[in-house]
Design a protein around this motif. Structure first.
Motif, PDB file in Angstrom:
ATOM      1  N   ALA A 191      13.493  34.487  40.489  1.00 38.35           N
ATOM      2  CA  ALA A 191      13.070  33.273  41.199  1.00 38.35           C
ATOM      3  C   ALA A 191      13.777  33.179  42.543  1.00 38.35           C
ATOM      4  O   ALA A 191      13.167  32.815  43.556  1.00 38.35           O
ATOM      5  CB  ALA A 191      13.352  32.038  40.344  1.00 38.35           C
ATOM      6  N   ARG A 192      15.072  33.535  42.563  1.00 37.89           N
ATOM      7  CA  ARG A 192      15.818  33.531  43.843  1.00 37.89           C
ATOM      8  C   ARG A 192      15.170  34.506  44.818  1.00 37.89           C
ATOM      9  O   ARG A 192      14.970  34.204  45.984  1.00 37.89           O
ATOM     10  CB  ARG A 192      17.277  33.935  43.608  1.00 37.89           C
ATOM     11  N   GLU A 193      14.823  35.702  44.304  1.00 41.30           N
ATOM     12  CA  GLU A 193      14.259  36.736  45.188  1.00 41.30           C
ATOM     13  C   GLU A 193      12.944  36.287  45.832  1.00 41.30           C
ATOM     14  O   GLU A 193      12.686  36.594  46.998  1.00 41.30           O
ATOM     15  CB  GLU A 193      14.045  38.042  44.391  1.00 41.30           C
ATOM     16  N   VAL A 194      12.122  35.565  45.085  1.00 43.70           N
ATOM     17  CA  VAL A 194      10.807  35.175  45.633  1.00 43.70           C
ATOM     18  C   VAL A 194      10.783  33.706  46.067  1.00 43.70           C
ATOM     19  O   VAL A 194       9.694  33.154  46.298  1.00 43.70           O
ATOM     20  CB  VAL A 194       9.655  35.466  44.630  1.00 43.70           C
ATOM     21  N   ASP A 195      11.993  33.121  46.121  1.00 45.07           N
ATOM     22  CA  ASP A 195      12.104  31.737  46.564  1.00 45.07           C
ATOM     23  C   ASP A 195      11.204  30.827  45.722  1.00 45.07           C
ATOM     24  O   ASP A 195      10.479  29.965  46.243  1.00 45.07           O
ATOM     25  CB  ASP A 195      11.717  31.655  48.058  1.00 45.07           C
ATOM     26  N   GLY A 196      11.250  31.073  44.408  1.00 43.47           N
ATOM     27  CA  GLY A 196      10.392  30.303  43.498  1.00 43.47           C
ATOM     28  C   GLY A 196      11.222  29.517  42.498  1.00 43.47           C
ATOM     29  O   GLY A 196      12.415  29.283  42.697  1.00 43.47           O
ATOM     30  N   SER A 197      10.605  29.112  41.402  1.00 40.82           N
ATOM     31  CA  SER A 197      11.286  28.364  40.345  1.00 40.82           C
ATOM     32  C   SER A 197      11.363  29.235  39.098  1.00 40.82           C
ATOM     33  O   SER A 197      10.482  30.067  38.874  1.00 40.82           O
ATOM     34  CB  SER A 197      10.499  27.107  39.985  1.00 40.82           C
ATOM     35  N   ALA A 198      12.392  29.002  38.294  1.00 40.55           N
ATOM     36  CA  ALA A 198      12.542  29.746  37.042  1.00 40.55           C
ATOM     37  C   ALA A 198      12.403  28.802  35.863  1.00 40.55           C
ATOM     38  O   ALA A 198      12.960  27.707  35.878  1.00 40.55           O
ATOM     39  CB  ALA A 198      13.907  30.428  37.002  1.00 40.55           C
ATOM     40  N   ILE A 199      11.646  29.222  34.863  1.00 41.07           N
ATOM     41  CA  ILE A 199      11.612  28.464  33.606  1.00 41.07           C
ATOM     42  C   ILE A 199      11.774  29.456  32.464  1.00 41.07           C
ATOM     43  O   ILE A 199      10.912  30.320  32.252  1.00 41.07           O
ATOM     44  CB  ILE A 199      10.290  27.680  33.404  1.00 41.07           C
ATOM     45  N   ALA A 200      12.887  29.348  31.743  1.00 38.03           N
ATOM     46  CA  ALA A 200      13.109  30.223  30.595  1.00 38.03           C
ATOM     47  C   ALA A 200      12.369  29.657  29.393  1.00 38.03           C
ATOM     48  O   ALA A 200      12.479  28.469  29.097  1.00 38.03           O
ATOM     49  CB  ALA A 200      14.600  30.326  30.294  1.00 38.03           C
ATOM     50  N   ALA A 201      11.573  30.481  28.753  1.00 41.64           N
ATOM     51  CA  ALA A 201      10.889  30.066  27.524  1.00 41.64           C
ATOM     52  C   ALA A 201      10.385  31.315  26.822  1.00 41.64           C
ATOM     53  O   ALA A 201      10.003  32.285  27.471  1.00 41.64           O
ATOM     54  CB  ALA A 201       9.710  29.143  27.836  1.00 41.64           C
ATOM     55  N   ASP A 202      10.404  31.238  25.494  1.00 40.83           N
ATOM     56  CA  ASP A 202       9.833  32.323  24.689  1.00 40.83           C
ATOM     57  C   ASP A 202       8.346  31.999  24.515  1.00 40.83           C
ATOM     58  O   ASP A 202       7.997  30.983  23.925  1.00 40.83           O
ATOM     59  CB  ASP A 202      10.559  32.347  23.334  1.00 40.83           C
ATOM     60  N   VAL A 203       7.483  32.868  25.029  1.00 42.96           N
ATOM     61  CA  VAL A 203       6.043  32.538  24.996  1.00 42.96           C
ATOM     62  C   VAL A 203       5.474  32.495  23.576  1.00 42.96           C
ATOM     63  O   VAL A 203       4.381  31.971  23.372  1.00 42.96           O
ATOM     64  CB  VAL A 203       5.206  33.508  25.871  1.00 42.96           C
ATOM     65  N   SER A 204       6.212  33.047  22.612  1.00 44.32           N
ATOM     66  CA  SER A 204       5.704  33.012  21.237  1.00 44.32           C
ATOM     67  C   SER A 204       6.049  31.695  20.530  1.00 44.32           C
ATOM     68  O   SER A 204       5.673  31.484  19.376  1.00 44.32           O
ATOM     69  CB  SER A 204       6.259  34.196  20.435  1.00 44.32           C
ATOM     70  N   ASP A 205       6.751  30.816  21.226  1.00 46.08           N
ATOM     71  CA  ASP A 205       7.171  29.523  20.670  1.00 46.08           C
ATOM     72  C   ASP A 205       6.301  28.427  21.307  1.00 46.08           C
ATOM     73  O   ASP A 205       6.483  28.064  22.467  1.00 46.08           O
ATOM     74  CB  ASP A 205       8.665  29.336  20.994  1.00 46.08           C
ATOM     75  N   SER A 206       5.356  27.901  20.531  1.00 50.65           N
ATOM     76  CA  SER A 206       4.365  27.003  21.141  1.00 50.65           C
ATOM     77  C   SER A 206       4.991  25.731  21.701  1.00 50.65           C
ATOM     78  O   SER A 206       4.540  25.210  22.720  1.00 50.65           O
ATOM     79  CB  SER A 206       3.230  26.667  20.155  1.00 50.65           C
ATOM     80  N   SER A 207       6.068  25.224  21.072  1.00 48.57           N
ATOM     81  CA  SER A 207       6.638  23.986  21.631  1.00 48.57           C
ATOM     82  C   SER A 207       7.390  24.275  22.927  1.00 48.57           C
ATOM     83  O   SER A 207       7.354  23.474  23.872  1.00 48.57           O
ATOM     84  CB  SER A 207       7.509  23.249  20.603  1.00 48.57           C
ATOM     85  N   ALA A 208       8.045  25.446  23.002  1.00 46.84           N
ATOM     86  CA  ALA A 208       8.720  25.821  24.265  1.00 46.84           C
ATOM     87  C   ALA A 208       7.676  26.011  25.376  1.00 46.84           C
ATOM     88  O   ALA A 208       7.890  25.631  26.525  1.00 46.84           O
ATOM     89  CB  ALA A 208       9.522  27.106  24.067  1.00 46.84           C
TER      90      ALA A 208
END
Ligand SMILES: NC(=O)c1ccc[n+]([C@@H]2O[C@H](COP(=O)([O-])OP(=O)(O)OC[C@H]3O[C@@H](n4cnc5c(N)ncnc54)[C@H](O)[C@@H]3O)[C@@H](O)[C@H]2O)c1
Length: 273
Positions: A47-64
């Motif tokens: 995210a730092r490299e592309v001047d973007g935002s980071a969101i950590a989440a496991d895509v296999s976890d529907s609530s995350a």
């Protein structure tokens, strides 16, 4: 330049490999990037490299996943592009899986060349555990579904959007990874179904089906790599740009007549998908 000007793009599993390169190219084309990865450090670095935002989440976890898209909606108020890229190839005993990929085909070839019957067998499916099966389908197929479902809660009312799903040639050709191949084949069916469903809302859904691409994911291939290269008409693995540029195309207005399609950059390994 500017092919994705001011578009908001979320890329899953973009902390490394293909997803990271898609993020770099999207950024160059003017998009605002949201980097998802299950590894928070990798997501934040990218995210730092592309001047973007980071969101950590496991895509296999529907609530995350639900929380991740709620945050996207709160922070950006819209979503133009979703790339369902997160994935794994090996799980559990990597050493044994590598042996099946490397030693088994080489041994089988040696047995054939010696004129004898094949006596070495891959025997993968009988060894796949419930956990490995569910984890592989959970990340690839469920993850693609969970992220698409949440993305559509934003894209449907805005009556526009673009979803790119990451398949693989393995979803069509098969390979010695039944759970991976099943997940990738499932992603193709899901892509076509969703493409038909959301076309009336101006949302396009397509897939990429890469051949063998040089990332950490294929490192365990070891000696089998030479075998794969020899079977590839272009005699090499692809690089991450070989996938990132088609992703830019699919996300851009240049692909405005494309939906339910699969683009397969694979060096000629498979000549139709
Ligand atoms: N490399 C290849 O040869 C190849 C070929 C065909 C398809 N693909 C597909 O391309 C995609 C990207 O692969 P890659 O080669 O860049 O792999 P990679 O290992 O370099 O990167 C994958 C990224 O996904 C992240 N990730 C893994 N599980 C996750 C989860 N549950 N939630 C969120 N993030 C997660 C990892 O942390 C990693 O940063 C995968 O879907 C893979 O199946 C790769």
């Amino acid at each position: 330049m500017n092919r994705l000007n001011s578009k908001i793009a979320l890329i899953t599993g973009a902390g490394a490999g293909i997803g990271a390169q898609i993020a770099r190219r999207f950024k160059e084309e003017g998009a605002k990037i949201i980097i998802n990865d299950v590894r928070i450090d990798a997501a934040e670095n990218m995210a730092r490299e592309v001047d973007g935002s980071a969101i950590a989440a496991d895509v296999s976890d529907s609530s995350a996943v639900r929380s991740m898209f709620e945050r996207v909606n709160e922070e950006f108020g819209r979503l133009d592009i979703l790339v369902n890229n997160a994935g794994i190839a090996f799980d559990g005993n990597t050493e044994e899986q590598t042996r099946r990929l490397t030693e088994v085909p080489l041994q089988q070839m040696a047995e054939l060349q010696a004129g004898g019957p094949i006596e070495t067998h891959a025997d993968v499916t009988v060894e796949v555990t419930d956990e490995q099966w569910h984890r592989m389908l959970g990340i690839h197929l469920n993850g693609t579904f969970f992220c698409s479902r949440e993305a559509l809660k934003i894209m449907n009312p805005q009556m526009s959007g673009c979803i790119i799903n990451m398949g693989s040639i393995m979803g069509t050709t098969g390979g010695v990874a039944p759970h991976y191949c099943a997940a990738k084949a499932g992603i193709m069916g899901f892509t076509r179904s969703l493409a038909r469903e959301v076309v009336t809302r101006g949302i396009r859904v397509n897939a990429l089906a890469p051949g063998f691409i040089d990332t950490e994911l294929v490192e365990p291939f070891g000696d089998a790599r030479r075998l794969i290269e020899a079977q590839t008409p272009m005699l090499r693995f692809g690089d991450t740009d070989d996938i990132a540029w088609p992703a830019v195309y699919l996300a851009s207005d240049e692909a405005k007549f494309m939906t339910g399609q699969v683009i397969s950059p694979n060096g000629g390994f498979v000549m139709s998908q």
